[in-house]
Motif scaffolding. Structure first.
Motif, PDB file in Angstrom:
ATOM      1  N   ASP A  22       0.804  -1.232   0.000  1.00 35.97           N
ATOM      2  CA  ASP A  22       0.000   0.000   0.000  1.00 35.97           C
ATOM      3  C   ASP A  22       0.828   1.268   0.000  1.00 35.97           C
ATOM      4  O   ASP A  22       0.319   2.347   0.261  1.00 35.97           O
ATOM      5  CB  ASP A  22      -0.936   0.035   1.221  1.00 35.97           C
ATOM      6  N   LYS A  23       2.108   1.145  -0.244  1.00 35.94           N
ATOM      7  CA  LYS A  23       2.975   2.312  -0.206  1.00 35.94           C
ATOM      8  C   LYS A  23       2.557   3.337  -1.252  1.00 35.94           C
ATOM      9  O   LYS A  23       2.553   4.541  -0.990  1.00 35.94           O
ATOM     10  CB  LYS A  23       4.421   1.869  -0.474  1.00 35.94           C
ATOM     11  N   CYS A  24       2.201   2.869  -2.432  1.00 37.81           N
ATOM     12  CA  CYS A  24       1.839   3.803  -3.499  1.00 37.81           C
ATOM     13  C   CYS A  24       0.538   4.523  -3.168  1.00 37.81           C
ATOM     14  O   CYS A  24       0.439   5.741  -3.307  1.00 37.81           O
ATOM     15  CB  CYS A  24       1.744   3.074  -4.830  1.00 37.81           C
ATOM     16  N   ALA A  25      -0.465   3.791  -2.685  1.00 40.48           N
ATOM     17  CA  ALA A  25      -1.764   4.406  -2.386  1.00 40.48           C
ATOM     18  C   ALA A  25      -1.662   5.387  -1.227  1.00 40.48           C
ATOM     19  O   ALA A  25      -2.335   6.413  -1.200  1.00 40.48           O
ATOM     20  CB  ALA A  25      -2.787   3.328  -2.074  1.00 40.48           C
ATOM     21  N   LYS A  26      -0.820   5.083  -0.270  1.00 33.71           N
ATOM     22  CA  LYS A  26      -0.664   5.993   0.864  1.00 33.71           C
ATOM     23  C   LYS A  26       0.197   7.191   0.492  1.00 33.71           C
ATOM     24  O   LYS A  26      -0.032   8.304   0.962  1.00 33.71           O
ATOM     25  CB  LYS A  26      -0.043   5.259   2.052  1.00 33.71           C
ATOM     26  N   GLY A  27       1.175   6.970  -0.355  1.00 39.93           N
ATOM     27  CA  GLY A  27       2.110   8.039  -0.678  1.00 39.93           C
ATOM     28  C   GLY A  27       1.572   9.034  -1.688  1.00 39.93           C
ATOM     29  O   GLY A  27       1.900  10.220  -1.629  1.00 39.93           O
ATOM     30  N   LEU A  28       0.756   8.564  -2.641  1.00 38.31           N
ATOM     31  CA  LEU A  28       0.252   9.453  -3.699  1.00 38.31           C
ATOM     32  C   LEU A  28      -1.142   8.958  -4.081  1.00 38.31           C
ATOM     33  O   LEU A  28      -1.370   8.421  -5.165  1.00 38.31           O
ATOM     34  CB  LEU A  28       1.222   9.406  -4.887  1.00 38.31           C
ATOM     35  N   SER A  29      -2.083   9.180  -3.166  1.00 44.36           N
ATOM     36  CA  SER A  29      -3.408   8.569  -3.303  1.00 44.36           C
ATOM     37  C   SER A  29      -4.201   9.122  -4.480  1.00 44.36           C
ATOM     38  O   SER A  29      -5.101   8.452  -4.984  1.00 44.36           O
ATOM     39  CB  SER A  29      -4.204   8.743  -2.014  1.00 44.36           C
ATOM     40  N   GLU A  30      -3.882  10.343  -4.937  1.00 47.85           N
ATOM     41  CA  GLU A  30      -4.633  10.872  -6.074  1.00 47.85           C
ATOM     42  C   GLU A  30      -4.267  10.159  -7.380  1.00 47.85           C
ATOM     43  O   GLU A  30      -5.038  10.165  -8.325  1.00 47.85           O
ATOM     44  CB  GLU A  30      -4.459  12.390  -6.207  1.00 47.85           C
ATOM     45  N   VAL A  31      -3.115   9.532  -7.424  1.00 52.83           N
ATOM     46  CA  VAL A  31      -2.686   8.792  -8.621  1.00 52.83           C
ATOM     47  C   VAL A  31      -2.955   7.289  -8.457  1.00 52.83           C
ATOM     48  O   VAL A  31      -3.519   6.650  -9.350  1.00 52.83           O
ATOM     49  CB  VAL A  31      -1.183   9.027  -8.889  1.00 52.83           C
TER      50      VAL A  31
ATOM     51  N   ALA B  87      -1.160  14.007 -10.933  1.00 49.38           N
ATOM     52  CA  ALA B  87      -0.008  14.609 -10.243  1.00 49.38           C
ATOM     53  C   ALA B  87       1.086  14.834 -11.277  1.00 49.38           C
ATOM     54  O   ALA B  87       1.000  14.352 -12.411  1.00 49.38           O
ATOM     55  CB  ALA B  87       0.494  13.692  -9.126  1.00 49.38           C
ATOM     56  N   SER B  88       2.122  15.564 -10.866  1.00 47.85           N
ATOM     57  CA  SER B  88       3.221  15.813 -11.804  1.00 47.85           C
ATOM     58  C   SER B  88       3.980  14.515 -12.077  1.00 47.85           C
ATOM     59  O   SER B  88       4.026  13.608 -11.230  1.00 47.85           O
ATOM     60  CB  SER B  88       4.182  16.855 -11.233  1.00 47.85           C
ATOM     61  N   THR B  89       4.576  14.446 -13.244  1.00 53.89           N
ATOM     62  CA  THR B  89       5.348  13.259 -13.604  1.00 53.89           C
ATOM     63  C   THR B  89       6.472  13.029 -12.593  1.00 53.89           C
ATOM     64  O   THR B  89       6.739  11.885 -12.213  1.00 53.89           O
ATOM     65  CB  THR B  89       5.914  13.420 -15.025  1.00 53.89           C
ATOM     66  N   GLN B  90       7.099  14.098 -12.117  1.00 49.41           N
ATOM     67  CA  GLN B  90       8.192  13.926 -11.164  1.00 49.41           C
ATOM     68  C   GLN B  90       7.707  13.293  -9.861  1.00 49.41           C
ATOM     69  O   GLN B  90       8.352  12.403  -9.304  1.00 49.41           O
ATOM     70  CB  GLN B  90       8.881  15.274 -10.893  1.00 49.41           C
ATOM     71  N   LYS B  91       6.543  13.713  -9.391  1.00 46.99           N
ATOM     72  CA  LYS B  91       5.981  13.118  -8.165  1.00 46.99           C
ATOM     73  C   LYS B  91       5.675  11.636  -8.382  1.00 46.99           C
ATOM     74  O   LYS B  91       5.886  10.803  -7.510  1.00 46.99           O
ATOM     75  CB  LYS B  91       4.689  13.836  -7.775  1.00 46.99           C
ATOM     76  N   ILE B  92       5.139  11.328  -9.552  1.00 54.02           N
ATOM     77  CA  ILE B  92       4.791   9.935  -9.854  1.00 54.02           C
ATOM     78  C   ILE B  92       6.048   9.074  -9.898  1.00 54.02           C
ATOM     79  O   ILE B  92       6.098   7.983  -9.324  1.00 54.02           O
ATOM     80  CB  ILE B  92       4.022   9.861 -11.195  1.00 54.02           C
ATOM     81  N   ILE B  93       7.090   9.579 -10.538  1.00 53.78           N
ATOM     82  CA  ILE B  93       8.349   8.828 -10.617  1.00 53.78           C
ATOM     83  C   ILE B  93       8.926   8.601  -9.219  1.00 53.78           C
ATOM     84  O   ILE B  93       9.379   7.494  -8.884  1.00 53.78           O
ATOM     85  CB  ILE B  93       9.355   9.580 -11.513  1.00 53.78           C
ATOM     86  N   THR B  94       8.895   9.641  -8.397  1.00 53.88           N
ATOM     87  CA  THR B  94       9.417   9.512  -7.026  1.00 53.88           C
ATOM     88  C   THR B  94       8.665   8.420  -6.277  1.00 53.88           C
ATOM     89  O   THR B  94       9.262   7.595  -5.577  1.00 53.88           O
ATOM     90  CB  THR B  94       9.282  10.863  -6.290  1.00 53.88           C
TER      91      THR B  94
END
Ligand code: SF4
Length: 78
Positions: A26-35, A49-56
């Motif tokens: 669940d790291k992805c859902a907790k870290g960037l839930s809008e994506v 979200a921005s591409t940079q945030k998604i890559i991070t």
């Protein structure tokens, strides 16, 4: 944009998801839930979200289930 169940694109990157590798941390859902959304399909929205945030966030995936590659940017015709 989604062109296959586990392949997602925006104008800059292509993201792939390998469900068999996912360990449901669940790291992805907790870290960037809008994506990385848990209640909506398609579950990944690369426009949210921005591409940079998604890559991070993808780089934090503990299992390697999420991967990305940059799209080739075509040189303008002169
Ligand atoms: S961060 Fe990676 S392993 Fe964790 S839920 Fe998301 S895709 Fe699965």
């Amino acid at each position: 944009m989604e062109n296959n169940k586990n392949t997602f694109e925006n104008s800059e990157i292509t993201v792939t998801f390998a469900p068999k590798k996912c360990i449901n941390a669940d790291k992805c859902a907790k870290g960037l839930s809008e994506v990385f959304r848990t209640t909506v399909l398609p579950w990944i929205d690369l426009e949210a979200a921005s591409t940079q945030k998604i890559i991070t966030q993808i780089n934090k995936c503990p299992s390697g289930a999420l991967e990305f590659c940059h799209k080739q940017i075509e040189a303008p015709v002169t």
